[in-house]
Write an enzyme that holds these catalytic residues in place. Structure first.
Site, PDB file in Angstrom:
ATOM      1  N   LYS A  34       0.822  -1.216   0.000  1.00 36.39           N
ATOM      2  CA  LYS A  34       0.000   0.000   0.000  1.00 36.39           C
ATOM      3  C   LYS A  34       0.851   1.260   0.000  1.00 36.39           C
ATOM      4  O   LYS A  34       0.494   2.279   0.574  1.00 36.39           O
ATOM      5  CB  LYS A  34      -0.935   0.019   1.224  1.00 36.39           C
ATOM      6  N   CYS A  35       1.965   1.213  -0.668  1.00 39.66           N
ATOM      7  CA  CYS A  35       2.945   2.305  -0.692  1.00 39.66           C
ATOM      8  C   CYS A  35       2.949   2.969  -2.065  1.00 39.66           C
ATOM      9  O   CYS A  35       2.644   2.327  -3.072  1.00 39.66           O
ATOM     10  CB  CYS A  35       4.330   1.715  -0.384  1.00 39.66           C
ATOM     11  N   GLY A  36       3.306   4.225  -2.100  1.00 37.77           N
ATOM     12  CA  GLY A  36       3.435   4.917  -3.381  1.00 37.77           C
ATOM     13  C   GLY A  36       4.483   4.295  -4.275  1.00 37.77           C
ATOM     14  O   GLY A  36       4.446   4.463  -5.503  1.00 37.77           O
TER      15      GLY A  36
END
Length: 181
Positions: A34-36
Site C-alpha cells: 500500500k505504498c506509493g
C-alpha cells in the site's frame, strides 16, 4: 560473515537459509503493498524475468514499519503481488527492517552499505522527505532503512555491493546488475 549465513522465514513460516542462493546475484528489497512505491514490483518482476536465467534472484521482505503500508497477512501479500504485479520471485514473511526489532539480515545489510541520500530528482522525493521530516524525523538519522523499497544488490559471493533507496526505480539499477552477472 556473509549474506549466506542468514536464515529467514518463508511466507508460510518455514525457516530457510539464504545459502541456497549462493552463486546468484541477489537484489534484496523491503516491500509494502500500500505504498506509493508499490508499482516498482512490476519492474522488479521484469528484471527478474530478463536476468533470472543469467543468475539474478530478487528476494522481497515485506515490512509494516512505514506508515503501516503493509496491512496484509503473509499469504495475502504474495497473492496481491502475483495478481496485481505478476510477481513470481520469493516473498518472505513480514518482518521489521529497522530499529530494535530489525531482522538481523537488515541490520547486516545497512551495516555493509550506509545511507547515501535519496534521488531528489524522483517525482515523489519531495513528498517523501516532507513525510519523513514531519512524521518520522528519527528515521533520517543513521544508516537504517528509511522507507519501503530500499534495495540491496549482493554479488555471487555474498558481498553487499550497492544500496539503492526507494527513490531509485528498478531499471535505474540495471547497469549495476549487469556488471555482476
Amino acid at each position: 560473515m556473509s549474506i549466506f549465513d542468514f536464515k529467514v522465514k518463508t511466507s508460510s513460516g518455514l525457516t530457510t537459509s539464504l545459502e541456497k542462493y549462493k552463486g546468484k546475484v541477489l537484489l534484496i528489497v523491503n516491500t509494502a503493498t500500500k505504498c506509493g512505491f508499490t508499482p516498482q514490483l512490476t519492474d522488479l518482476q521484469k528484471l527478474q524475468e530478463h536476468y533470472g536465467e543469467k543468475g539474478l534472484q530478487i528476494l522481497a521482505f515485506p515490512s509494516n514499519q512505514f506508515a503501516e503500508q503493509e496491512p496484509l497477512q503473509d499469504g495475502e501479500i504474495a497473492e496481491f503481488c502475483a495478481l496485481n504485479h505478476g510477481v513470481h520471485f520469493p516473498i518472505f514473511k513480514k518482518i521489521d527492517v529497522r530499529d530494535d526489532d530489525a531482522h538481523p539480515l537488515f541490520t547486516y545489510l545497512t551495516g555493509q552499505k550506509p545511507f547515501e541520500g535519496f534521488n531528489m530528482s524522483h517525482p515523489v522525493s519531495n513528498l517523501l522527505m516532507s513525510i519523513l521530516n514531519e512524521r518520522y524525523p528519527h528515521y533520517l538519522f543513521g544508516d537504517s532503512i528509511k522507507w519501503n523499497f530500499t534495495k540491496f544488490l549482493v554479488d555471487r559471493e555474498g558481498n553487499v555491493v550497492n544500496r539503492f533507496e526507494s527513490t531509485t526505480e528498478p531499471f535505474e539499477m540495471e547497469s549495476s546488475i549487469q556488471a555482476l552477472l
